[in-house]
Design a protein around this motif. Sequence first.
Motif, mmCIF file in Angstrom:
data_model
loop_
_atom_site.group_PDB
_atom_site.id
_atom_site.type_symbol
_atom_site.label_atom_id
_atom_site.label_comp_id
_atom_site.label_asym_id
_atom_site.label_seq_id
_atom_site.Cartn_x
_atom_site.Cartn_y
_atom_site.Cartn_z
ATOM 1 N N GLY A 103 0.857 -1.031 -0.044
ATOM 2 C CA GLY A 103 0.074 0.001 0.110
ATOM 3 C C GLY A 103 0.869 1.388 0.061
ATOM 4 N N LEU A 104 0.189 2.328 -0.498
ATOM 5 C CA LEU A 104 0.931 3.552 -0.424
ATOM 6 C C LEU A 104 1.311 4.225 0.566
ATOM 7 N N LYS A 105 0.641 4.042 1.987
ATOM 8 C CA LYS A 105 0.973 4.288 3.203
ATOM 9 C C LYS A 105 2.305 3.926 3.582
ATOM 10 N N ARG A 106 2.531 2.555 3.420
ATOM 11 C CA ARG A 106 3.530 1.639 3.892
ATOM 12 C C ARG A 106 4.832 2.131 3.092
ATOM 13 N N VAL A 107 4.538 2.404 1.760
ATOM 14 C CA VAL A 107 5.680 2.718 0.998
ATOM 15 C C VAL A 107 6.107 4.151 1.292
ATOM 16 N N TRP A 108 5.123 5.099 1.608
ATOM 17 C CA TRP A 108 5.553 6.352 2.077
ATOM 18 C C TRP A 108 6.197 6.571 3.175
ATOM 19 N N ASN A 109 5.703 5.841 4.445
ATOM 20 C CA ASN A 109 6.475 5.641 5.769
ATOM 21 C C ASN A 109 7.864 5.091 5.739
ATOM 22 N N PHE A 110 7.949 4.024 5.173
ATOM 23 C CA PHE A 110 9.294 3.424 5.122
ATOM 24 C C PHE A 110 10.271 3.933 3.897
ATOM 25 N N GLY A 111 9.602 4.037 2.844
ATOM 26 C CA GLY A 111 10.670 4.376 1.830
ATOM 27 C C GLY A 111 10.656 5.815 1.402
ATOM 28 N N PRO A 113 11.670 8.607 2.988
ATOM 29 C CA PRO A 113 12.964 9.573 3.204
ATOM 30 C C PRO A 113 14.099 9.271 1.949
ATOM 31 N N GLN A 114 14.184 7.718 1.601
ATOM 32 C CA GLN A 114 15.010 7.557 0.725
ATOM 33 C C GLN A 114 14.614 8.052 -0.522
ATOM 34 N N LEU A 115 13.253 7.748 -0.565
ATOM 35 C CA LEU A 115 12.727 8.375 -2.122
ATOM 36 C C LEU A 115 13.057 9.961 -2.278
ATOM 37 N N ALA A 116 12.803 10.556 -1.217
ATOM 38 C CA ALA A 116 13.084 12.087 -1.328
ATOM 39 C C ALA A 116 14.675 12.514 -1.497
ATOM 40 N N PHE A 117 15.339 11.641 -0.885
ATOM 41 C CA PHE A 117 16.866 11.773 -1.026
ATOM 42 C C PHE A 117 17.347 11.381 -2.615
ATOM 43 N N GLN A 415 12.114 1.920 -4.199
ATOM 44 C CA GLN A 415 12.517 1.416 -5.779
ATOM 45 C C GLN A 415 10.907 1.463 -6.438
ATOM 46 N N LEU A 416 10.065 1.117 -5.665
ATOM 47 C CA LEU A 416 8.793 0.857 -6.512
ATOM 48 C C LEU A 416 8.128 2.275 -7.160
ATOM 49 N N VAL A 417 8.548 3.292 -6.366
ATOM 50 C CA VAL A 417 8.120 4.587 -7.135
ATOM 51 C C VAL A 417 9.195 5.238 -7.756
ATOM 52 N N TYR A 418 10.359 5.035 -7.299
ATOM 53 C CA TYR A 418 11.306 5.519 -7.862
ATOM 54 C C TYR A 418 11.838 5.057 -9.495
ATOM 55 N N GLU A 419 11.907 3.680 -9.564
ATOM 56 C CA GLU A 419 12.334 2.940 -10.908
ATOM 57 C C GLU A 419 11.518 3.495 -12.154
ATOM 58 N N PRO A 420 10.308 3.423 -11.655
ATOM 59 C CA PRO A 420 9.507 3.763 -13.130
ATOM 60 C C PRO A 420 9.796 5.344 -13.714
ATOM 61 N N PHE A 421 10.590 5.870 -12.809
ATOM 62 C CA PHE A 421 10.641 7.459 -13.481
ATOM 63 C C PHE A 421 12.169 7.681 -13.706
ATOM 64 N N LEU A 422 13.161 7.396 -12.554
ATOM 65 C CA LEU A 422 14.356 7.661 -12.787
ATOM 66 C C LEU A 422 15.249 6.323 -12.862
ATOM 67 N N GLY A 423 16.745 6.508 -12.946
ATOM 68 C CA GLY A 423 17.582 5.330 -12.916
ATOM 69 C C GLY A 423 17.122 4.280 -14.007
ATOM 70 N N GLY A 424 16.716 4.683 -15.193
ATOM 71 C CA GLY A 424 16.246 3.899 -16.167
ATOM 72 C C GLY A 424 14.691 3.953 -16.761
ATOM 73 N N GLY A 425 13.972 4.740 -15.725
ATOM 74 C CA GLY A 425 12.743 4.617 -15.812
ATOM 75 C C GLY A 425 12.420 5.690 -17.260
ATOM 76 N N LEU A 426 10.984 6.181 -17.140
ATOM 77 C CA LEU A 426 10.431 6.889 -18.401
ATOM 78 C C LEU A 426 11.068 8.438 -18.384
ATOM 79 N N VAL A 427 11.628 8.984 -17.221
ATOM 80 C CA VAL A 427 12.193 10.170 -17.325
ATOM 81 C C VAL A 427 13.458 10.051 -18.247
ATOM 82 N N THR A 428 14.112 9.023 -17.789
ATOM 83 C CA THR A 428 15.491 8.663 -18.137
ATOM 84 C C THR A 428 15.487 8.470 -19.783
ATOM 85 N N ALA A 429 14.427 7.604 -20.089
ATOM 86 C CA ALA A 429 14.304 7.395 -21.607
ATOM 87 C C ALA A 429 13.767 8.654 -22.202
ATOM 88 N N LEU A 430 12.980 9.558 -21.512
ATOM 89 C CA LEU A 430 12.373 10.481 -22.229
ATOM 90 C C LEU A 430 13.526 11.753 -22.300
#
Length: 465
Positions: A103-111, A113-117, A415-430
């Motif tokens: 769930g998004l709440k658990r992802v937000w609480n645990f991941g 800070p690392q997502l923001a960094f 990674q669940l939120v980060y990878e689809p965008f950066l680090g080879g995700g859509l933003v990287t490709a675009l």
Amino acid sequence: MTPEQIGFAFLYLAIFLLVGKWVRVHVEWLQKLFIPSSIIGGFLALFLGPQVLGKIMGNFVGEDSFWANGLMTESILEVWTALPGLMINVVFATLFLGTVIPGLKRVWNFGGPQLAFGWTIGWGQYVVGILLVLLVLGPLFGVPPIAGALIEVAFEGGHGTAAGMANTFEEMNFPEGYDLSIGLATVGILAGVITGIILINWAVRKEKTRVINDVHGFSELRKKGIMEFENREPAAKMTLRPESIEPLSFHFAIVGLAILVGYLVLQLFIWLESITFDAGFMTYIPLFPLAMIGGIIVQIFFNKLDQAEVIDRKMMNRIQGFALDILIVTAIATVSIDVIGEYLVPFLLLAIVGIAWNILGFMFLAPRIIPSYWFERGIGDLGQSMGVTATGLLLMRVADPDNESPAFEAFGYKQLVYEPFLGGGLVTALSVPLIFQFGPWPFLIFAVVMCLVGLFVGLFYFGKK
């Protein structure tokens, strides 16, 4: 190109992987730096190929001699040149296969800070890269604006993303971008491992770590990259009975399905663009980020309908690791030394600026954004920001060998939120097509805004917890 030549190219690949592992086992300084065997094998293949050994032997033999290509043949190099662009689709298709999306709440609480960094560091690579090109590399060396994306493509994306962008660079009249990004990816992994180990030693001495108090207690087997006998576990689960279908075959088929779904999604986007504003933009997008989307779609389908849980995450990890090893060896072995030599000063400046940004971001931002276990958690993001996810996991394993901190769980959620965008995700490709199509300034402004969003959320929300 005959089937025998393709098969022989894979036999050569197996030899260099084995020799790379043998060197890792027997060379102590490589053990201390935790250099992956695939990188060692890739460099050996590069040195024994036409660009080093071949040029040396060319002074003594004719152009038609076997030795003019070193120990390689033209057919081997032709197959190896194509492999990175194929294997990256496998790597990205397996990212979310076999996972339970929380769930998004658990992802937000645990991941969170690392997502923001990680978000701050990732978008910051675009900012410093584009500014470097606009202020220095473009005016002095004539480097095109799309080179401003190379730091993020190579450092965050790694060899796979760089290889996947080969056709995109070629279509935008900057084929040298492929060789430069492969070279930067190699520098990034080496710098990530070396600086990571140095920082871990520093953190232990300065009592910045909360888990370990020394980094010299690893067994001899672990230093050689061999799993200790007492820690050996099954590499995967047998979720299917082999008399019905071999589990590896089934998982390979699921990966193929994910890539196919990603391909269909890409074709759908291209078709939609053709009947709307027909800018031809989507034709520049490589397949691998859509293969990741295909993997997510396939996994959501199985999560809803598969009660037997037949997709095993560990098996997907093995397939992903196999594809990544092939990718790294062949990408390094076929990189053009001549191109890097031609762009040596821009290459070095991109590498230095990228490494400096990552290290300074880790030292000054990680302890202020990540509220607890900042070093154990942040070192994983540092490793990923200069290499691949495996580099981050390696450094976290060194800093937290028994998984006593929340680092691994938080990193996985991020990674669940980060990878689809950066680090080879859509933003990287675009990013490269967007800079090429609209110029560097709009993307630079957008990158600055995204970087500031990550910075402010990290400092003023998570940092105060």
